[in-house]
Design an enzyme around this catalytic site. Sequence first.
Site, PDB file in Angstrom:
ATOM      1  N   ASP A 176      -1.919   2.698  12.327  1.00  0.00           N
ATOM      2  CA  ASP A 176      -1.461   1.585  11.323  1.00  0.00           C
ATOM      3  C   ASP A 176      -0.800   0.396  11.571  1.00  0.00           C
ATOM      4  O   ASP A 176       0.280   0.363  11.994  1.00  0.00           O
ATOM      5  CB  ASP A 176      -0.711   2.438  10.148  1.00  0.00           C
ATOM      6  CG  ASP A 176       0.088   1.675   9.111  1.00  0.00           C
ATOM      7  OD1 ASP A 176       0.698   1.993   8.063  1.00  0.00           O
ATOM      8  OD2 ASP A 176      -0.699   0.444   8.902  1.00  0.00           O
ATOM      9  N   ASP A 193      -3.828  -5.007   8.171  1.00  0.00           N
ATOM     10  CA  ASP A 193      -3.185  -3.871   7.887  1.00  0.00           C
ATOM     11  C   ASP A 193      -4.281  -2.524   7.616  1.00  0.00           C
ATOM     12  O   ASP A 193      -4.886  -2.411   6.791  1.00  0.00           O
ATOM     13  CB  ASP A 193      -2.618  -4.023   6.431  1.00  0.00           C
ATOM     14  CG  ASP A 193      -1.856  -2.514   6.097  1.00  0.00           C
ATOM     15  OD1 ASP A 193      -1.149  -2.743   5.001  1.00  0.00           O
ATOM     16  OD2 ASP A 193      -1.723  -1.848   7.028  1.00  0.00           O
TER      17      ASP A 193
HETATM   18  C1  1VS Z   1       6.503   0.898   5.744  1.00  0.00           C
HETATM   19  C2  1VS Z   1       4.773   0.660   5.239  1.00  0.00           C
HETATM   20  N1  1VS Z   1       4.123   1.522   5.393  1.00  0.00           N
HETATM   21  C3  1VS Z   1       3.875   2.607   4.540  1.00  0.00           C
HETATM   22  O1  1VS Z   1       4.613   2.637   3.264  1.00  0.00           O
HETATM   23  C4  1VS Z   1       2.947   3.701   4.732  1.00  0.00           C
HETATM   24  C5  1VS Z   1       3.191   5.046   4.219  1.00  0.00           C
HETATM   25  C6  1VS Z   1       4.436   5.643   3.953  1.00  0.00           C
HETATM   26  C7  1VS Z   1       4.292   6.535   2.864  1.00  0.00           C
HETATM   27  C8  1VS Z   1       5.750   7.046   2.321  1.00  0.00           C
HETATM   28  C9  1VS Z   1       6.848   6.532   2.846  1.00  0.00           C
HETATM   29  C10 1VS Z   1       6.694   5.900   3.920  1.00  0.00           C
HETATM   30  C11 1VS Z   1       5.647   5.093   4.521  1.00  0.00           C
HETATM   31  C12 1VS Z   1       1.908   5.766   4.479  1.00  0.00           C
HETATM   32  S1  1VS Z   1       0.673   4.951   5.083  1.00  0.00           S
HETATM   33  C13 1VS Z   1       1.773   3.450   5.004  1.00  0.00           C
HETATM   34  N2  1VS Z   1       1.285   2.280   5.427  1.00  0.00           N
HETATM   35  C14 1VS Z   1       1.104   1.414   4.971  1.00  0.00           C
HETATM   36  O2  1VS Z   1       1.230   1.227   3.556  1.00  0.00           O
HETATM   37  C15 1VS Z   1       0.510  -0.192   5.571  1.00  0.00           C
HETATM   38  N3  1VS Z   1       0.676  -0.955   4.693  1.00  0.00           N
HETATM   39  C16 1VS Z   1       2.197  -1.638   4.803  1.00  0.00           C
HETATM   40  C17 1VS Z   1       2.350  -3.008   3.862  1.00  0.00           C
HETATM   41  C18 1VS Z   1       3.768  -3.545   3.816  1.00  0.00           C
HETATM   42  C19 1VS Z   1       4.335  -2.913   3.088  1.00  0.00           C
HETATM   43  N4  1VS Z   1       5.764  -3.550   3.065  1.00  0.00           N
HETATM   44  C20 1VS Z   1       5.631  -4.409   3.906  1.00  0.00           C
HETATM   45  C21 1VS Z   1       6.550  -5.332   4.605  1.00  0.00           C
HETATM   46  C22 1VS Z   1       6.091  -6.518   5.547  1.00  0.00           C
HETATM   47  C23 1VS Z   1       5.089  -6.261   5.986  1.00  0.00           C
HETATM   48  C24 1VS Z   1       3.902  -5.366   5.665  1.00  0.00           C
HETATM   49  C25 1VS Z   1       4.330  -4.471   4.603  1.00  0.00           C
END
Ligand code: 1VS
Length: 331
Positions: free
Chosen positions: A220, A36
């Site tokens: 990402d 990730d």
């Molecule tokens: C939808 C997941 N991505 C995020 O929340 C995110 C945001 C983000 C911030 C605010 C609102 C929505 C998204 C910014 S950077 C970013 N990127 C990450 O956070 C990368 N890590 C995601 C890990 C992750 C969260 N829930 C999962 C479910 C399945 C597989 C991986 C995951």
Amino acid sequence: ATGSAAAVPVDERFDIAYITPVTIGTPPQTLQLDFDTGSSDLWVFSSHTPPSQIRGQEVYAPNKSSTAKLLDGQTWSITYGDGSASRGNVYTDNFAVGGLTVEGQAVECAQQVSSSFTSEEHMDGLLGLGFSTLNTVSPKGQLTFFDNAKSKLDSPVFTADLKYREAGTYDFGFIDKAKYTGEIVYVPVEMDPGYWTFTSSGYAVGSGNFNAAPISGIADTGTSLVYLPNSILTAYYRQVQGATNSANYGGYVFPCSATLPAFTFGIGEARFTIPPAYISYAPVTEGSATCFGGLQSSRGIGVNIWGDVALKAAFVVYNGENPPKIGWANK
Ligand SMILES: CCNC(=O)c1c(-c2ccccc2)csc1NC(=O)CNCCc1c[nH]c2ccccc12
């Protein structure tokens, strides 16, 4: 040193996430982790995770590893933007990815995971490849696998070659010329607040003209979809019969039978095209005739995210030199 490991879609129908085998401890325990680049914690389902929160995942048991050491007094707690979360304690242990070993890697053991992680049965945790400044271990922040491995790598880089509904590869320490065509175009990384943030040079919808406009965003691998400014989304979905921005489904949906245009984004003078099939992401519910779009609005997120839907249209080089940079090539 170098390493190379497969990035396999967690489920054979939609590329919700990609998992990669890793080994932890002595004797080695094999887990499948989501690599990730959008976060910086390496956390795993563990023998400390309540059984009620485990549904088929493999767990890391530090007490079965002769090289595991508890990092006394250190804890971690992470909440992702989609509301999912996990927290726990921390061990160090030997950690290997595709033949590349780091000794004394901080392995964050989950004592609590939220339901969205419990329901991802094949995902045994995450391996953060963001900048270590984002690591949540307290009071002493820990280094990512890449930061620990960097000094022993032939070259301070890792590459992501993600694919549509098939296995791709993460390579560490080298750039495999067989994995891309043409030239790699590099752009600077704005590493504040710790993401691999770069600026795209613009976009085009289908065969329309290219709109030159700087679009900042995160490359990402841990986010499935692409989240871009609303103005780009309305320009795209205007071309899709029956598309609506559904409050009910939380984003742009359209009839699965709709004809979708491709979406092209710029990196400097280079152009990368996301095929329509990647954008017709998945039915909103099993068997539905309504599909959820792979391109969604970043309104309310506060940052644009170039997730897997975009990354799998390219070969991406994450260059960890100082200053860091990110390279894109067609494939
Ligand atoms: C939808 C997941 N991505 C995020 O929340 C995110 C945001 C983000 C911030 C605010 C609102 C929505 C998204 C910014 S950077 C970013 N990127 C990450 O956070 C990368 N890590 C995601 C890990 C992750 C969260 N829930 C999962 C479910 C399945 C597989 C991986 C995951």
